[in-house]
Design a protein around this motif. Structure first.
Motif, PDB file in Angstrom:
ATOM      1  N   PRO A  12       0.887  -1.574  -0.089  1.00  0.00           N
ATOM      2  CA  PRO A  12       0.191   0.221  -0.362  1.00  0.00           C
ATOM      3  C   PRO A  12       1.065   1.405   0.077  1.00  0.00           C
ATOM      4  CG  PRO A  12       0.340  -1.075   2.174  1.00  0.00           C
ATOM      5  CD  PRO A  12       0.731  -1.846   1.079  1.00  0.00           C
ATOM      6  N   ARG A  13       0.060   2.528  -0.502  1.00  0.00           N
ATOM      7  CA  ARG A  13       0.963   3.861  -0.891  1.00  0.00           C
ATOM      8  C   ARG A  13       0.751   4.788   0.681  1.00  0.00           C
ATOM      9  NH1 ARG A  13      -1.637   3.114  -5.947  1.00  0.00           N
ATOM     10  NH2 ARG A  13       0.712   2.224  -7.075  1.00  0.00           N
ATOM     11  N   GLY A  14      -0.001   3.868   1.547  1.00  0.00           N
ATOM     12  CA  GLY A  14      -0.159   4.854   2.578  1.00  0.00           C
ATOM     13  C   GLY A  14      -1.873   4.268   2.928  1.00  0.00           C
ATOM     14  N   ARG A  15      -2.000   4.723   4.440  1.00  0.00           N
ATOM     15  CA  ARG A  15      -2.805   4.669   4.774  1.00  0.00           C
ATOM     16  C   ARG A  15      -3.909   4.609   4.383  1.00  0.00           C
ATOM     17  NH1 ARG A  15      -7.454   2.742   6.810  1.00  0.00           N
ATOM     18  NH2 ARG A  15      -7.567   3.553   9.319  1.00  0.00           N
ATOM     19  N   SER A  16      -4.436   5.478   3.398  1.00  0.00           N
ATOM     20  CA  SER A  16      -5.898   6.124   2.574  1.00  0.00           C
ATOM     21  C   SER A  16      -5.962   4.037   1.723  1.00  0.00           C
ATOM     22  CB  SER A  16      -5.526   7.371   1.598  1.00  0.00           C
ATOM     23  OG  SER A  16      -4.744   7.077   0.456  1.00  0.00           O
ATOM     24  N   GLU A  17      -5.040   3.618   1.378  1.00  0.00           N
ATOM     25  CA  GLU A  17      -5.593   2.230   0.841  1.00  0.00           C
ATOM     26  C   GLU A  17      -5.979   1.276   2.031  1.00  0.00           C
ATOM     27  OE1 GLU A  17      -3.740   1.659  -3.188  1.00  0.00           O
ATOM     28  OE2 GLU A  17      -1.754   2.499  -1.661  1.00  0.00           O
ATOM     29  N   LEU A  18      -6.243   1.484   2.986  1.00  0.00           N
ATOM     30  CA  LEU A  18      -6.442   0.513   3.958  1.00  0.00           C
ATOM     31  C   LEU A  18      -7.215   0.836   4.216  1.00  0.00           C
ATOM     32  CD1 LEU A  18      -2.685  -0.180   5.769  1.00  0.00           C
ATOM     33  CD2 LEU A  18      -4.016  -1.415   3.528  1.00  0.00           C
ATOM     34  N   GLY A  19      -9.441   0.222   4.501  1.00  0.00           N
ATOM     35  CA  GLY A  19     -10.342   0.044   4.832  1.00  0.00           C
ATOM     36  C   GLY A  19     -10.057   0.312   6.776  1.00  0.00           C
ATOM     37  N   ASP A  20     -10.983   1.270   7.433  1.00  0.00           N
ATOM     38  CA  ASP A  20     -10.853   1.062   8.593  1.00  0.00           C
ATOM     39  C   ASP A  20     -11.077  -0.902   9.232  1.00  0.00           C
ATOM     40  OD1 ASP A  20     -10.363   3.420   8.342  1.00  0.00           O
ATOM     41  OD2 ASP A  20     -12.201   4.560   8.668  1.00  0.00           O
ATOM     42  N   GLU A  24      -9.224  -2.063  12.213  1.00  0.00           N
ATOM     43  CA  GLU A  24      -9.700  -2.881  13.216  1.00  0.00           C
ATOM     44  C   GLU A  24      -9.349  -4.198  13.436  1.00  0.00           C
ATOM     45  OE1 GLU A  24     -11.152  -1.434  15.363  1.00  0.00           O
ATOM     46  OE2 GLU A  24     -10.688   0.617  14.631  1.00  0.00           O
ATOM     47  N   HIS A  25      -9.641  -4.701  12.247  1.00  0.00           N
ATOM     48  CA  HIS A  25      -9.652  -6.929  12.109  1.00  0.00           C
ATOM     49  C   HIS A  25      -8.481  -7.024  13.175  1.00  0.00           C
ATOM     50  CE1 HIS A  25     -10.418 -10.420  11.099  1.00  0.00           C
ATOM     51  NE2 HIS A  25      -9.724 -10.831  11.176  1.00  0.00           N
ATOM     52  N   VAL A  26      -6.812  -6.301  12.585  1.00  0.00           N
ATOM     53  CA  VAL A  26      -6.092  -6.852  12.190  1.00  0.00           C
ATOM     54  C   VAL A  26      -5.301  -6.073  13.979  1.00  0.00           C
ATOM     55  CG1 VAL A  26      -3.535  -6.230  11.635  1.00  0.00           C
ATOM     56  CG2 VAL A  26      -5.332  -6.305  10.139  1.00  0.00           C
ATOM     57  N   ALA A  27      -5.896  -4.842  14.007  1.00  0.00           N
ATOM     58  CA  ALA A  27      -5.602  -4.405  15.311  1.00  0.00           C
ATOM     59  C   ALA A  27      -5.980  -5.415  16.300  1.00  0.00           C
ATOM     60  CB  ALA A  27      -6.141  -3.605  15.166  1.00  0.00           C
ATOM     61  N   LYS A  28      -7.283  -5.904  15.894  1.00  0.00           N
ATOM     62  CA  LYS A  28      -7.863  -6.586  17.367  1.00  0.00           C
ATOM     63  C   LYS A  28      -7.207  -8.224  17.436  1.00  0.00           C
ATOM     64  CE  LYS A  28     -12.565  -5.370  17.472  1.00  0.00           C
ATOM     65  NZ  LYS A  28     -13.968  -5.804  16.388  1.00  0.00           N
ATOM     66  N   GLN A  29      -6.846  -8.815  16.356  1.00  0.00           N
ATOM     67  CA  GLN A  29      -5.683 -10.304  16.017  1.00  0.00           C
ATOM     68  C   GLN A  29      -4.933  -9.575  16.627  1.00  0.00           C
ATOM     69  OE1 GLN A  29      -5.427 -10.675  11.571  1.00  0.00           O
ATOM     70  NE2 GLN A  29      -7.206 -12.221  11.614  1.00  0.00           N
ATOM     71  N   VAL A  30      -3.499  -8.649  16.652  1.00  0.00           N
ATOM     72  CA  VAL A  30      -2.241  -8.147  17.516  1.00  0.00           C
ATOM     73  C   VAL A  30      -2.830  -7.819  18.745  1.00  0.00           C
ATOM     74  CG1 VAL A  30      -1.055  -8.624  15.243  1.00  0.00           C
ATOM     75  CG2 VAL A  30      -2.048  -6.394  16.105  1.00  0.00           C
ATOM     76  N   GLN A  31      -3.346  -7.587  18.838  1.00  0.00           N
ATOM     77  CA  GLN A  31      -4.356  -7.193  20.333  1.00  0.00           C
ATOM     78  C   GLN A  31      -3.548  -5.933  20.520  1.00  0.00           C
ATOM     79  OE1 GLN A  31      -2.785  -9.812  23.480  1.00  0.00           O
ATOM     80  NE2 GLN A  31      -4.687 -11.331  23.052  1.00  0.00           N
ATOM     81  N   VAL A  32      -3.702  -4.602  19.630  1.00  0.00           N
ATOM     82  CA  VAL A  32      -3.531  -3.601  19.425  1.00  0.00           C
ATOM     83  C   VAL A  32      -4.292  -2.276  19.032  1.00  0.00           C
ATOM     84  CG1 VAL A  32      -1.241  -1.903  18.696  1.00  0.00           C
ATOM     85  CG2 VAL A  32      -0.947  -4.697  19.206  1.00  0.00           C
ATOM     86  N   PRO A  33      -4.247  -1.195  19.452  1.00  0.00           N
ATOM     87  CA  PRO A  33      -5.505  -0.560  19.854  1.00  0.00           C
ATOM     88  C   PRO A  33      -5.662   0.069  18.261  1.00  0.00           C
ATOM     89  CG  PRO A  33      -4.463   0.353  21.350  1.00  0.00           C
ATOM     90  CD  PRO A  33      -3.897  -0.535  20.846  1.00  0.00           C
ATOM     91  N   ALA A  34      -6.442  -0.297  17.462  1.00  0.00           N
ATOM     92  CA  ALA A  34      -6.231   0.706  15.740  1.00  0.00           C
ATOM     93  C   ALA A  34      -5.572   2.557  15.569  1.00  0.00           C
ATOM     94  CB  ALA A  34      -7.605   0.346  15.312  1.00  0.00           C
TER      95      ALA A  34
END
Length: 103
Positions: A12-20, A24-34
């Motif tokens: 990805p070129r930046g955060r804008s290419e990644l949906g919220d 959120e999903h990945v943050a939950k998987q790695v137990q880190v706040p989004a």
């Protein structure tokens, strides 16, 4: 970045290419706040290190000039004759080559 790369064949070129919802999903998987993802640096040594880890994991490497020459020959002999849609040519190319652009 790993899932984006496997799905799109590039980073990805930046955060804008990644949906919220993805963040959120990945943050939950790695137990880190989004919200922590907002602090991620999209340039510099850390992201280059992460990209290198992903390439190594997937069996890719950064393309060289020689690789680009081989790709050009391959496209001329195979890809461009059978398919005209750029996304399909790219898909076929990625199936045959295990290198990637730096970004």
């Amino acid at each position: 970045m790993l899932k984006f790369y496997t799905r799109h064949g590039r980073f990805p070129r930046g955060r804008s290419e990644l949906g919220d919802e993805v963040v959120e999903h990945v943050a939950k998987q790695v137990q880190v706040p989004a919200s922590e993802f907002g602090f991620y640096e999209w340039s510099g040594s850390t992201i280059e290190y992460h990209r290198g880890q992903i390439r190594t994991h997937l069996g890719f490497r950064v393309c060289t000039t020689a690789d680009a020459d081989k790709v050009t020959v391959w496209l001329a002999e195979n890809g461009a004759h059978a398919e005209r849609r750029p996304e399909r040519v790219r898909d076929e190319l990625l199936k045959t080559r295990r290198c990637s652009s730096p970004s």
